[in-house]
Design a protein around this motif. Structure first.
Motif, PDB file in Angstrom:
ATOM      1  N   SER A  70       1.037  -1.182  -0.505  1.00 43.97           N
ATOM      2  CA  SER A  70      -0.252   0.054  -0.086  1.00 43.97           C
ATOM      3  C   SER A  70       0.973   0.902   0.123  1.00 43.97           C
ATOM      4  CB  SER A  70      -1.047  -0.369   1.150  1.00 43.97           C
ATOM      5  OG  SER A  70      -1.815  -1.584   1.551  1.00 43.97           O
ATOM      6  N   SER A  71       2.317   1.093  -0.575  1.00 46.93           N
ATOM      7  CA  SER A  71       3.133   2.543  -1.078  1.00 46.93           C
ATOM      8  C   SER A  71       2.551   3.563  -1.124  1.00 46.93           C
ATOM      9  CB  SER A  71       4.523   1.849  -1.134  1.00 46.93           C
ATOM     10  OG  SER A  71       4.746   1.225  -1.955  1.00 46.93           O
ATOM     11  N   LEU A  72       1.526   3.199  -2.324  1.00 44.68           N
ATOM     12  CA  LEU A  72       1.562   4.990  -2.918  1.00 44.68           C
ATOM     13  C   LEU A  72       0.356   5.122  -2.730  1.00 44.68           C
ATOM     14  CD1 LEU A  72       1.427   2.948  -7.238  1.00 44.68           C
ATOM     15  CD2 LEU A  72       2.660   4.518  -5.721  1.00 44.68           C
ATOM     16  N   LYS A  76      -2.979   3.222   3.229  1.00 44.58           N
ATOM     17  CA  LYS A  76      -4.911   3.300   3.152  1.00 44.58           C
ATOM     18  C   LYS A  76      -5.320   2.498   2.080  1.00 44.58           C
ATOM     19  CE  LYS A  76      -8.000   6.221   5.532  1.00 44.58           C
ATOM     20  NZ  LYS A  76      -9.160   5.550   5.032  1.00 44.58           N
ATOM     21  N   GLN A  77      -5.463   0.962   2.230  1.00 44.06           N
ATOM     22  CA  GLN A  77      -5.964   0.588   1.455  1.00 44.06           C
ATOM     23  C   GLN A  77      -7.114   0.870   0.707  1.00 44.06           C
ATOM     24  OE1 GLN A  77      -5.662  -2.678   4.438  1.00 44.06           O
ATOM     25  NE2 GLN A  77      -6.890  -3.788   2.594  1.00 44.06           N
ATOM     26  N   THR A  78      -7.726   1.256   1.442  1.00 41.74           N
ATOM     27  CA  THR A  78      -9.395   1.698   0.951  1.00 41.74           C
ATOM     28  C   THR A  78      -9.160   2.943  -0.240  1.00 41.74           C
ATOM     29  OG1 THR A  78     -10.098   2.745   2.717  1.00 41.74           O
ATOM     30  CG2 THR A  78     -10.813   0.643   2.228  1.00 41.74           C
ATOM     31  N   ASN A  79      -8.155   3.910   0.035  1.00 39.82           N
ATOM     32  CA  ASN A  79      -7.883   4.965  -0.812  1.00 39.82           C
ATOM     33  C   ASN A  79      -7.519   4.333  -2.782  1.00 39.82           C
ATOM     34  OD1 ASN A  79      -9.101   6.841   0.958  1.00 39.82           O
ATOM     35  ND2 ASN A  79      -6.612   7.791   0.661  1.00 39.82           N
ATOM     36  N   SER A  95      -7.547  -6.027  -4.872  1.00 39.53           N
ATOM     37  CA  SER A  95      -9.524  -6.802  -4.244  1.00 39.53           C
ATOM     38  C   SER A  95      -9.591  -6.335  -3.923  1.00 39.53           C
ATOM     39  CB  SER A  95      -8.495  -7.294  -2.920  1.00 39.53           C
ATOM     40  OG  SER A  95      -9.830  -7.126  -2.268  1.00 39.53           O
ATOM     41  N   THR A  96     -11.295  -6.672  -4.327  1.00 42.77           N
ATOM     42  CA  THR A  96     -12.588  -5.926  -5.055  1.00 42.77           C
ATOM     43  C   THR A  96     -13.026  -5.437  -3.895  1.00 42.77           C
ATOM     44  OG1 THR A  96     -13.588  -7.692  -4.462  1.00 42.77           O
ATOM     45  CG2 THR A  96     -13.282  -7.249  -6.945  1.00 42.77           C
ATOM     46  N   ILE A  97     -12.635  -5.815  -2.392  1.00 42.99           N
ATOM     47  CA  ILE A  97     -12.511  -5.303  -1.143  1.00 42.99           C
ATOM     48  C   ILE A  97     -12.210  -3.435  -0.944  1.00 42.99           C
ATOM     49  CG2 ILE A  97     -12.379  -5.493   1.331  1.00 42.99           C
ATOM     50  CD1 ILE A  97     -11.954  -8.912   1.113  1.00 42.99           C
ATOM     51  N   ASN A  98     -11.281  -3.491  -1.107  1.00 46.83           N
ATOM     52  CA  ASN A  98     -10.708  -2.582  -1.132  1.00 46.83           C
ATOM     53  C   ASN A  98     -10.994  -1.382  -1.785  1.00 46.83           C
ATOM     54  OD1 ASN A  98      -8.355  -3.385   1.225  1.00 46.83           O
ATOM     55  ND2 ASN A  98      -7.664  -4.036  -0.896  1.00 46.83           N
ATOM     56  N   TRP A  99     -11.835  -1.725  -3.012  1.00 54.59           N
ATOM     57  CA  TRP A  99     -12.509  -1.199  -3.919  1.00 54.59           C
ATOM     58  C   TRP A  99     -13.674  -0.508  -3.326  1.00 54.59           C
ATOM     59  CZ3 TRP A  99     -10.293  -1.142  -9.868  1.00 54.59           C
ATOM     60  CH2 TRP A  99      -8.995  -0.651  -9.516  1.00 54.59           C
ATOM     61  N   SER A 100     -14.713  -1.355  -2.593  1.00 59.03           N
ATOM     62  CA  SER A 100     -16.006  -1.401  -2.189  1.00 59.03           C
ATOM     63  C   SER A 100     -15.961  -0.262  -1.492  1.00 59.03           C
ATOM     64  CB  SER A 100     -16.071  -2.979  -2.246  1.00 59.03           C
ATOM     65  OG  SER A 100     -15.488  -2.771  -0.161  1.00 59.03           O
ATOM     66  N   SER A 101     -15.488   0.561  -0.700  1.00 61.69           N
ATOM     67  CA  SER A 101     -15.939   1.868  -0.177  1.00 61.69           C
ATOM     68  C   SER A 101     -16.420   2.995  -1.149  1.00 61.69           C
ATOM     69  CB  SER A 101     -15.253   1.722   1.431  1.00 61.69           C
ATOM     70  OG  SER A 101     -14.132   1.702   0.893  1.00 61.69           O
ATOM     71  N   THR A 102     -15.740   2.619  -1.990  1.00 63.35           N
ATOM     72  CA  THR A 102     -15.627   3.732  -3.123  1.00 63.35           C
ATOM     73  C   THR A 102     -16.694   3.147  -4.007  1.00 63.35           C
ATOM     74  OG1 THR A 102     -13.272   3.826  -3.012  1.00 63.35           O
ATOM     75  CG2 THR A 102     -14.236   5.199  -4.288  1.00 63.35           C
ATOM     76  N   ASN A 196      -6.182  -0.757   8.784  1.00 63.92           N
ATOM     77  CA  ASN A 196      -4.865  -1.474   7.122  1.00 63.92           C
ATOM     78  C   ASN A 196      -4.453  -2.726   7.833  1.00 63.92           C
ATOM     79  OD1 ASN A 196      -5.913   0.912   6.005  1.00 63.92           O
ATOM     80  ND2 ASN A 196      -5.001   2.088   7.119  1.00 63.92           N
ATOM     81  N   TRP A 197      -3.856  -3.090   6.418  1.00 62.21           N
ATOM     82  CA  TRP A 197      -3.246  -4.397   6.870  1.00 62.21           C
ATOM     83  C   TRP A 197      -2.406  -4.232   7.190  1.00 62.21           C
ATOM     84  CZ3 TRP A 197      -3.109  -9.772   7.146  1.00 62.21           C
ATOM     85  CH2 TRP A 197      -2.083 -10.302   7.057  1.00 62.21           C
ATOM     86  N   GLY A 198      -1.512  -3.368   6.927  1.00 62.32           N
ATOM     87  CA  GLY A 198      -0.241  -3.046   6.976  1.00 62.32           C
ATOM     88  C   GLY A 198      -0.109  -2.867   9.485  1.00 62.32           C
TER      89      GLY A 198
END
Ligand code: X2X
Length: 341
Positions: A70-72, A76-79, A95-102, A196-198
């Motif tokens: 998630s370095s980019l 914050k993976q959901t971004n 992952s579809t999970i990390n994009w699913s809030s957007t 977050n995963w980290g």
């Protein structure tokens, strides 16, 4: 005379450039690819494989650097989708999970106890629903090149075996910071904590949470989850496909030949990654579960009665999120699942 020679030279370079399928100068020196997990996990390795194939087959014209962990998006993976759309990440293996809030319809894959097996998932993503999702992403500025996989998310904990929802009561479970996961865990009586995963990996180490849910081969084995959690329940509650994607503007900047190379490389890398993370999880080869046992974990499989209990307890979550996702898409998916059985 000198001026004329120079002009001819420029013309020559231009002609050769066009014949070779575009100006190498049009391309960036580096394209950035985002991945939420580390490079050693099959997910991260799949991204590297894709980048390597593209670099080789374009003779280095397209140089993709994989930014793991998630370095980019500063952890914050959901971004991730936002930075992809903005062009901070040119490519993603996401992952579809990390994009699913957007992108709300992607919560389709987060519906608890909705995808019964791998056949069902394959039927859905390879069929009309998969196309609908690709169209939807395209409208949002991103091309879906291939589906990879994180896998079925199975719950682990340090307290006790989870055989029924009652066993989960009050347990502090780390989940990704997206609402449907919080609601599902609450419906089951657990105490969800989003992280977050980290940060999550540190939290497991320090015992800040009692448990977590992630795929066995893709995540739990590589991070040696048995160091923190002794119990795992194979409950197949959520499936987690991965999408290999490119920003549309970036894709359009490549020549048709290079676009074809990218598409083919994505299909190959994702298919390989998907096969790796399913290995040892489909009967008769359940060697991945044996590996967990040999590392001291107690593996709980659910009885039919327990499955029904988990399913019934999450009915309200499925109902509510069917509206958020879009009833039509959920219905189409349910039909594809039924037809795959
Ligand atoms: O954060 C997680 O649990 C992970 C690594 O599986 C995802 O990115 C969805």
């Amino acid at each position: 005379m000198l001026k004329r020679c120079f002009f001819i030279l420029v013309l020559l370079v231009f002609t050769i450039g066009c014949a070779a399928g575009g100006f190498a100068g049009d391309y960036k020196n580096e394209y950035k690819m985002s991945v939420v997990v580390g490079p050693k996990l099959p997910w991260g390795a799949g991204a590297t494989k894709f980048a390597d194939l593209v670099r080789e087959r374009t003779d280095g014209r397209i140089n993709i650097k994989v930014y793991t962990s998630s370095s980019l998006m500063a952890g914050k993976q959901t971004n991730e989708f936002l930075i992809h759309r903005q062009g901070v990440a040119d490519f993603c293996f996401a992952s579809t999970i990390n994009w699913s809030s957007t992108i709300k319809p992607l919560n389709l894959f987060n519906l608890p106890f909705f995808f019964p097996d791998y056949n069902a998932l394959d039927a859905v993503i390879e069929g009309e629903v998969g196309k609908d999702i690709a169209d939807m992403l395209n409208e949002k500025g991103v091309s879906l090149l291939a589906w990879g996989e994180n896998g079925y998310r199975e719950i682990t904990n340090s307290k006790r075996p989870i055989a029924t929802p009652a066993d989960l009561e009050g347990m502090k479970i780390r989940v990704v910071g997206t609402p449907i996961f919080i609601e599902t865990m609450k419906a089951l009586g657990a105490n969800p904590v989003n992280m977050n995963w980290g940060d999550a990996q540190v939290a497991f180490q320090q015992g800040v949470v009692d448990g977590q849910e992630n795929p066995v081969v893709a995540i739990e084995i590589p991070v040696k989850i048995w160091q923190f959690h002794q119990y795992i329940t194979i409950w197949h509650y959520v499936i987690d496909p991965l999408m290999l994607t490119v920003n549309n503007q970036v894709m359009a900047s490549f020549t048709p030949e290079d676009q074809a190379i990218i598409r083919q490389a994505a299909l190959e890398a994702a298919a390989e990654q998907k096969a790796i993370v399913r290995k040892g999880l489909i009967a008769p080869d359940l060697s991945a579960l044996d590996l967990l046992r040999s590392n001291g974990m107690e593996v709980t499989l659910l009885t039919d009665a327990a499955k029904k209990e988990f399913y019934d307890k999450t009915a309200t979550v499925r109902e509510k999120w069917t509206d958020v996702i879009g009833a039509e898409l959920v219905e189409k998916t349910a039909k594809a699942i039924a037809a795959s059985r």
